[in-house]
Design a protein around this motif. Sequence first.
Motif, PDB file in Angstrom:
ATOM      1  N   PRO A 347      -7.927 -22.791   3.229  1.00 26.48           N
ATOM      2  CA  PRO A 347      -7.414 -24.126   2.897  1.00 26.48           C
ATOM      3  C   PRO A 347      -6.637 -24.123   1.585  1.00 26.48           C
ATOM      4  CG  PRO A 347      -9.768 -23.990   2.455  1.00 26.48           C
ATOM      5  CD  PRO A 347      -9.384 -22.696   3.083  1.00 26.48           C
ATOM      6  N   ILE A 349      -5.769 -26.053  -1.757  1.00 28.64           N
ATOM      7  CA  ILE A 349      -6.342 -27.116  -2.579  1.00 28.64           C
ATOM      8  C   ILE A 349      -5.196 -27.806  -3.329  1.00 28.64           C
ATOM      9  CG2 ILE A 349      -8.085 -27.643  -4.313  1.00 28.64           C
ATOM     10  CD1 ILE A 349      -9.281 -26.144  -1.982  1.00 28.64           C
ATOM     11  N   THR A 351      -3.237 -29.074  -6.107  1.00 25.87           N
ATOM     12  CA  THR A 351      -3.246 -28.994  -7.570  1.00 25.87           C
ATOM     13  C   THR A 351      -1.822 -29.249  -8.060  1.00 25.87           C
ATOM     14  OG1 THR A 351      -2.761 -26.645  -7.448  1.00 25.87           O
ATOM     15  CG2 THR A 351      -5.072 -27.236  -7.657  1.00 25.87           C
ATOM     16  N   ALA A 398       2.291 -18.926  -4.836  1.00 27.73           N
ATOM     17  CA  ALA A 398       1.360 -19.558  -5.778  1.00 27.73           C
ATOM     18  C   ALA A 398      -0.029 -19.706  -5.165  1.00 27.73           C
ATOM     19  CB  ALA A 398       1.897 -20.917  -6.214  1.00 27.73           C
ATOM     20  N   LEU A 399      -0.081 -20.031  -3.880  1.00 24.39           N
ATOM     21  CA  LEU A 399      -1.381 -20.222  -3.225  1.00 24.39           C
ATOM     22  C   LEU A 399      -2.020 -18.907  -2.807  1.00 24.39           C
ATOM     23  CD1 LEU A 399      -0.590 -23.297  -0.978  1.00 24.39           C
ATOM     24  CD2 LEU A 399      -1.886 -23.264  -3.079  1.00 24.39           C
ATOM     25  N   GLY A 400      -1.326 -17.798  -3.045  1.00 27.14           N
ATOM     26  CA  GLY A 400      -1.877 -16.494  -2.669  1.00 27.14           C
ATOM     27  C   GLY A 400      -2.026 -16.346  -1.171  1.00 27.14           C
TER      28      GLY A 400
ATOM     29  N   LEU B   5      -2.156 -16.880  -7.988  1.00 29.00           N
ATOM     30  CA  LEU B   5      -3.575 -17.015  -8.330  1.00 29.00           C
ATOM     31  C   LEU B   5      -4.231 -18.257  -7.770  1.00 29.00           C
ATOM     32  CD1 LEU B   5      -3.540 -16.093 -12.112  1.00 29.00           C
ATOM     33  CD2 LEU B   5      -4.666 -14.848 -10.285  1.00 29.00           C
ATOM     34  N   TRP B   6      -3.425 -19.206  -7.282  1.00 26.22           N
ATOM     35  CA  TRP B   6      -3.988 -20.539  -7.032  1.00 26.22           C
ATOM     36  C   TRP B   6      -4.705 -20.621  -5.688  1.00 26.22           C
ATOM     37  CZ3 TRP B   6      -4.523 -24.097 -10.723  1.00 26.22           C
ATOM     38  CH2 TRP B   6      -3.823 -23.849 -11.900  1.00 26.22           C
ATOM     39  N   THR B   7      -5.648 -19.731  -5.510  1.00 23.98           N
ATOM     40  CA  THR B   7      -6.450 -19.771  -4.290  1.00 23.98           C
ATOM     41  C   THR B   7      -7.576 -20.782  -4.468  1.00 23.98           C
ATOM     42  OG1 THR B   7      -7.862 -18.055  -5.131  1.00 23.98           O
ATOM     43  CG2 THR B   7      -6.002 -17.336  -3.822  1.00 23.98           C
ATOM     44  N   ARG B   8      -8.339 -20.961  -3.400  1.00 24.29           N
ATOM     45  CA  ARG B   8      -9.442 -21.919  -3.433  1.00 24.29           C
ATOM     46  C   ARG B   8     -10.431 -21.578  -4.551  1.00 24.29           C
ATOM     47  NH1 ARG B   8     -14.034 -22.700   1.175  1.00 24.29           N
ATOM     48  NH2 ARG B   8     -14.601 -20.626   0.480  1.00 24.29           N
ATOM     49  N   VAL B  11      -9.245 -22.450  -8.110  1.00 17.48           N
ATOM     50  CA  VAL B  11      -9.338 -23.882  -8.402  1.00 17.48           C
ATOM     51  C   VAL B  11     -10.798 -24.258  -8.672  1.00 17.48           C
ATOM     52  CG1 VAL B  11      -8.864 -26.199  -7.540  1.00 17.48           C
ATOM     53  CG2 VAL B  11      -7.315 -24.350  -6.985  1.00 17.48           C
TER      54      VAL B  11
END
Lengths: 422, 260
Positions: A347, A349, A351, A398-400, B5-8, B11
């Motif tokens: 998922p 998130i 941000t 960015a979300l990997g 880096l902005w994985t679950r 965060v």
Amino acid sequence: MTFLRSRAGLIPDFPSPVEGAEVGEVVTEEAGLVPPASQPLQVTLLVREGDLVARGAAVACLRHTPDLCLVAPIAGRVARIALLPGRRLSEIVLFRDDDGGAERHPTGAAASVGSLRRLMQTAGVWPLIRRRPFGGMPHASEAPAAIFVMGADTRPQAIDPQEALDGREEAFARGLSALGLLTDGPVFAVWPEAGRGIERPTAGTDLRVIPCGPRHPQGSAGIRIHQAFPAGLDTPVWDIHAEDVADLGDLLDTGELPATRLVRIAGAGLREGARLRTHPGADLRQLTQRIALPGPHVLMSGSHLDGRAAHWLGPRDRQVTVLPRQAPEPRPHWLIAALTASAGAKPAIPTSALSQSLGAALPAAPFIRALGAGDDEAAMSLGVLSLLEDDIALADFALGAGGEIKDQLRAILDRIETEYAP
Amino acid sequence: MTRGLWTRETVALLTLAALLPLAVFWLWLGGVEALFRLALILLVIAIWHLIFMLARAQPPSLSALVTALAIAMLAPEGLGTFQLILGISFGVVMGELVFGGWGRNVVNPATVALAFLGFGFPAAPWPVFDVPLAWAAIPAGVLGLALGVMPGALMAAAVVLGAAASLAGMVDDAVLHAAGIALVLLVVDPVTSAATTLGRWLQGAGYGGLVILFATGWGGAAPAQMAVAAALLASLAAPLFDDIALSFWVYRRRRRHGRT
């Protein structure tokens, strides 16, 4: 609000060595002609293996649109033609042979729209244009609702289009005027805020300048199209790089399409970076062999974000990225893999990073969720028709997600094209 | 392929980092008892995460730490261990894990657990927050905002409304303190709060408005109870706020461009 918009986006930082000041010109010993990304092309071949071809001469045309030609990027001998089933083009490899010369086209084509289109299609300018929705080069008879000229590029380590336009202002203005003939709608120029003034084309072209800040994805064509003139199923929008517009201007003036473009080679797999002038389809191994670090590495045509591992420089690419080849990750214990790998897509998130990675141009979290759920209608209402993989590459990074979001976008676009496109 | 880096889990870790000032103050003021309470709650949540990993192949998440902290700080006091375990299990399973884990849930598991405990065991007294603890919510919010893991619009709307109500004398300080702590612990959860800017403004205003409504019209309720009830209702309304915001966004684009 303008201030906020100019600060939207991110500045992703990728390591790359310092580059030399020298800008050389390289014509590689081998060159490959490949179709635009994500667009399989059924072709009729106009040459055979062993033929000598001039630079800019047609080597293949589209099977159902014979006016639309793919041209040789260098003068040379046809070494290998690789076709996929259904006569789809895989690649045509040329060995350099300067005896082939260069193809010249009649000048004065800008007098009428028909002759201009014909010239652009036979001289190899057409594949430099990308259309939205769905991507790829436009159909031969397509009339765009608007054209975006990309005079700014905010991808990490991208070459500045303004540098490529140095001393070519007249050619650029000529090309811009010609583009204005192709559309009844406006021509948008995405231009850096801190850049030089834009050379205005002759009267008759509805030119609108969109200022662009330094952060990515402000210089991404899809994000700009989404904001200023969204593409629709029956309102296609084209985008073209500013240097290609100047090349079009030169083609109209001299009858010859300039052979080279300004390209940057960057990435952590290099000893030193480089800026050079080379041609589309250039052999990436030759371009990087003297400057790459010893050891295995990956050559990508395009930037860190949207690049693809490739052998040849892509038809629209102006960046080569060299990365050290990572050893494959060790396989996790079978129990760990069984317990965690079947969880499906991870998922996203919501941000600030996610919102900024789409330039704060659209509701990022609902859009990414619509892509993940495969919700075509929600994605269309949020503007998916203006976007392509390159535009959401930063969000994917960015979300990997490792390319997952780009794949989801392509799947949705393909489905919409099948189900909704006229 | 390089990845961002902005994985679950990033965060979740950043949210935890933002809440650290609050956690440290609470543990300092609560002592060993608070630490044991937090450990027990964490253990229960960890067991449920493990069960769902084994049964449904759902990777566990570090957000369990945030949930545990929120429940430990806001849960009614004087509950027996069994009651606490029941409430936490209900909240974590029905609020988060059955939806597929953190990131796919529609309500905050801590909010569900707290509401369950509050409505299920009404005789248990709600915690009262000391002033220093309430002040620690401010750096937590600022950190969350700076790290980009807490929605700024939501926080701004709630703070503006809270400040206005306080100046007008509509809510007393105890309610304000509890509402501030619930705001950073429950309401600004990035997953379950509204995901559009307008939706966030609406949700922040909704949360603030509900707190004011409860403070003026809910006789006999504890401040923490009001804050938790407001957080639950505002969280349930978040998809509606998002839908309103998206419809408005699409309408504006249709008017401007004739298409989306």
